[in-house]
Enzyme design. Structure first.
Site, short mmCIF file in Angstrom:
data_model
loop_
_atom_site.label_atom_id
_atom_site.label_comp_id
_atom_site.label_asym_id
_atom_site.label_seq_id
_atom_site.Cartn_x
_atom_site.Cartn_y
_atom_site.Cartn_z
N ASN A 1 -7.68 -3.88 14.10
CA ASN A 1 -8.99 -4.31 13.66
C ASN A 1 -8.80 -5.22 12.65
O ASN A 1 -9.80 -5.57 11.85
CB ASN A 1 -9.75 -2.82 12.91
CG ASN A 1 -8.89 -2.45 11.88
OD1 ASN A 1 -7.89 -2.90 11.29
ND2 ASN A 1 -9.24 -1.37 11.40
N ASP B 1 0.90 -1.12 -0.14
CA ASP B 1 0.12 0.10 0.04
C ASP B 1 1.01 1.22 -0.02
O ASP B 1 2.03 1.35 0.18
CB ASP B 1 -1.04 -0.15 1.20
CG ASP B 1 -0.31 -0.47 2.43
OD1 ASP B 1 0.89 -0.41 2.62
OD2 ASP B 1 -0.99 -1.31 3.34
N GLU C 1 -9.61 -2.43 5.17
CA GLU C 1 -10.33 -2.08 6.53
C GLU C 1 -11.55 -3.08 6.60
O GLU C 1 -11.94 -3.58 5.57
CB GLU C 1 -10.88 -0.60 6.65
CG GLU C 1 -9.61 0.28 6.58
CD GLU C 1 -8.62 0.45 7.75
OE1 GLU C 1 -8.45 -0.55 8.60
OE2 GLU C 1 -8.11 1.47 7.94
N HIS D 1 -7.14 -5.45 9.75
CA HIS D 1 -6.93 -5.09 8.58
C HIS D 1 -5.58 -5.89 8.09
O HIS D 1 -4.60 -6.05 8.73
CB HIS D 1 -6.87 -3.72 8.20
CG HIS D 1 -5.77 -2.99 8.75
ND1 HIS D 1 -5.82 -1.29 8.90
CD2 HIS D 1 -4.45 -3.14 9.01
CE1 HIS D 1 -4.78 -0.97 9.50
NE2 HIS D 1 -3.83 -2.00 9.34
C1 F6R Z 1 1.33 -1.62 6.04
C2 F6R Z 1 0.04 -2.20 6.15
C3 F6R Z 1 -0.59 -2.53 7.32
C4 F6R Z 1 0.26 -2.71 8.50
C5 F6R Z 1 -0.60 -2.97 9.92
C6 F6R Z 1 0.36 -2.92 11.16
O1 F6R Z 1 2.00 -1.62 4.84
O2 F6R Z 1 -0.19 -2.70 5.03
O3 F6R Z 1 -1.56 -3.43 7.11
O4 F6R Z 1 0.81 -3.98 8.39
O5 F6R Z 1 -1.18 -1.56 10.04
O6 F6R Z 1 1.08 -2.04 11.34
P1 F6R Z 1 2.14 -1.72 12.29
O7 F6R Z 1 3.31 -3.15 12.11
O8 F6R Z 1 2.76 -0.52 12.18
O9 F6R Z 1 1.46 -2.26 13.60
#
Ligand code: F6R
Length: 265
Positions: free
Chosen positions: A137, A67, A144, A139
């Site tokens: 959550n 992303d 989401e 994701h």
């Molecule tokens: C990042 C992404 C998100 C993160 C997730 C966890 O490229 O796609 O899905 O992997 O938000 O983020 P952290 O590792 O910062 O807790």
């Protein structure tokens, strides 16, 4: 689904790096799907050290990130492109022209970025191994809750929870994007092998719902239950609420014994 529970975040990073290295041993021109955020940082550091000191090479590798924020100026230090350069690409021997994020360049149509990214992934033969973190959550990427389980790369509006979780990275909250372009859940599901990393107690509920709950768009990572090759690498705290914790350890023990006996033959 292989659920592997490790002592701590360091062990998770080490095991993740082993899985990537194994792919590279088989296929020097592997295609990796990569994640940003806090969780994979320690694994990236290990890969940097392996590349510097242990002969690991990414020279022929292609990468696709999950992303990218929509609306940040090019080169913004908070962009995931800048993150990837800073944390990994600048320190390994990868050809940067083979590293891709779903970036929407100046003047480009953001609605076309998703389909173009899908076509680019296909043109490189698809993703061999996809690295994922998980949001509180549930994701994956920025898919989401209530994202279509068949979604493809597209624009997503971030939840207020995700915006709050990431606000620490933005000095001026007014500059924090509320939109991103993310691989879809179907895009992720196309990968040959998916490696989900989760560390910390704040991920325990999402991990439990995604591994042991029903497949549901309310917990997007639960869709991984339908993939044939998923490795979930957890530290003790992220695994702390799993109902079948003993079973996962038992399976890991049985597999270890099986592989040892096969090596002895
Ligand atoms: C990042 C992404 C998100 C993160 C997730 C966890 O490229 O796609 O899905 O992997 O938000 O983020 P952290 O590792 O910062 O807790």
């Amino acid at each position: 689904m292989d659920v592997i529970i490790l002592k701590d975040g360091d062990a998770v990073a080490a095991e993740g790096a082993v899985l990537l290295r194994q792919v590279l041993q088989r296929k020097a021109n592997a295609v990796f799907g990569l994640a940003s955020g806090r969780t994979p940082l320690a694994m990236y550091r290990r890969l940097v050290v392996d590349c510097r000191d242990a002969g690991l090479s990414f020279r022929e590798v292609t990468t696709f990130n999950l992303d990218e924020y929509l609306g940040l100026p090019p080169g913004d230090p908070q962009s995931y492109r800048a993150y990837m350069q800073r944390e990994l690409f600048d320190h390994i021997d990868i050809d940067v022209s083979n590293t891709f994020l779903p970036e929407c360049g100046a003047g480009a149509d953001p609605l076309e970025t998703g389909p173009a990214y899908e076509a680019l992934i296909r043109s490189r033969g698809g993703i061999d191994l996809q690295v994922l973190g998980i949001g509180r959550n549930g994701h994956i990427g920025f898919n989401e809750p209530t994202s279509s389980l068949r979604s493809r790369t597209r624009i997503k509006t971030l939840t207020r929870e995700t915006i709050a979780a990431n606000k620490q990275y933005f000095e001026d909250p007014a500059t924090q994007p509320q939109l991103a372009i993310t691989m879809g859940i179907a895009t992720i599901m196309d990968a040959g092998h998916i490696v989900l990393l989760a560390t910390g107690a704040d991920k325990a509920e999402a991990v439990r719902q995604s591994i042991e709950g029903p497949v549901s768009a309310m917990w997007p990572a639960s869709m991984l239950q339908l993939h044939e090759k998923v490795s979930v690498l957890l530290d003790e705290t992220a695994a702390s609420t799993l109902a079948l914790r003993d079973y996962y350890d038992w399976v890991a023990e049985q597999k270890r014994k099986l592989f040892e006996s096969l090596e002895e033959r």
